[in-house]
Design a protein around this motif. Sequence first.
Motif, short mmCIF file in Angstrom:
data_model
loop_
_atom_site.label_atom_id
_atom_site.label_comp_id
_atom_site.label_asym_id
_atom_site.label_seq_id
_atom_site.Cartn_x
_atom_site.Cartn_y
_atom_site.Cartn_z
N GLN A 41 0.84 -1.20 0.00
CA GLN A 41 0.00 0.00 0.00
C GLN A 41 0.87 1.26 0.00
N ALA A 44 2.73 1.69 -3.45
CA ALA A 44 1.83 2.17 -4.50
C ALA A 44 1.46 3.63 -4.29
N VAL A 89 -6.82 5.62 0.59
CA VAL A 89 -7.07 4.30 0.02
C VAL A 89 -7.39 3.39 1.19
N TYR A 143 -9.88 0.62 -8.16
CA TYR A 143 -9.70 -0.43 -7.15
C TYR A 143 -8.24 -0.89 -7.15
N TRP A 144 -7.67 -0.96 -5.98
CA TRP A 144 -6.38 -1.62 -5.81
C TRP A 144 -6.64 -3.01 -5.23
N GLU A 145 -5.59 -3.79 -5.08
CA GLU A 145 -5.74 -5.15 -4.58
C GLU A 145 -5.13 -5.31 -3.19
N ARG A 265 -2.46 1.78 -9.71
CA ARG A 265 -3.23 0.53 -9.60
C ARG A 265 -2.50 -0.62 -10.29
N GLU A 268 0.50 -1.52 -8.33
CA GLU A 268 0.15 -2.12 -7.04
C GLU A 268 -0.28 -3.57 -7.17
N ARG A 269 -1.07 -3.87 -8.19
CA ARG A 269 -1.53 -5.25 -8.36
C ARG A 269 -0.37 -6.19 -8.65
N THR A 272 1.71 -6.50 -5.50
CA THR A 272 1.01 -7.26 -4.47
C THR A 272 1.08 -8.76 -4.74
#
Length: 335
Positions: A41, A44, A89, A143-145, A265, A268-269, A272
Amino acid sequence: MKIKTLLLSCLIGASIVSHAVADVQTRQIRFGYGLNENSNQGRATKVFADEVSRLSDGKLRIRAFGGATLGSDIQMQQALLGGAQEMMVGSTATLVGIASEMAIWDTPFLFNSAEEADVILDGPVGQKVMDKLEEKGLIGLVYWENGFRNLTNSRRPVESLEDLDGIRLRVMQNNVFLDSFRNLGANAVPMAFSELFTALETKTVDGQENPFNTILSSKFYEVQEYLTVTNHVYSPWIVLVSKRFWDRLSATERDILLEAAKTARDFEREDTRKEAAMALAELQEKGMKVNELSLEEVERMRSRLVDVNQTIAQGVGQDLWDELQAALTELRSNQ
């Protein structure tokens, strides 16, 4: 002639960029998040901040506050609603009290894979759910993951449905999570994430459920012995803007924030998912005892949650529920 044409194109392009940046005021934007700076988090958020600065020629500055220093997700949401904070977020699950449609993402065993979640969240159904926030005073960007959620506890391995009986399990302040785990036999306890480590350490609760990345970055392995791979819920995060702040922005400023959020995003995905695999291995190295639920036990748990799914459908609206199920059916038929 070609050189003159190229030069003219460059001058026109520079003029457009200059004009666009002229529509951007110098602003400082407070952006809050719950995890620490070294988490997925946090990384990102830095990508987002850097991209906003680049696109705005340094005029828009994201001032990031990690580690829940601006409060829990719910507290930050209230700050956005009141205009005291610009952006954050956080979990979609904590938004259910504001927009009931957000509960659709809490459906147990909804997605079969992260890639499946991407298609749905970034598609028409995901946008329709996100748009419900505007009338409540929030703007959803992307949307982030957070990842698939899994169980940890300090009492015993959870290898069967019966092993959940009596375990005091922290869950988010969300009725779907509460009802789901109570139906599975656990003593579900609602609690803010910022309070969780201390509660685990003092045995106020026995366990919790979160993605591998969060379990590692929050050092829950220091106070939890057992980890069960359940993948029981795919957990999205959502990037939010205060509508009061959004309404003061120019179209160019809004475009900058949205474009930067999409770039962050995508980063981040990927980050992650790479981290999740490494996190699970590291949690084992740090001494956590890991087991994976058998397919039979997963099906037993699913059978206990039929009523929960029906309640979700009623809460979010049958039309939205049917649209989601139709989108999943079509997606799976093309795989």
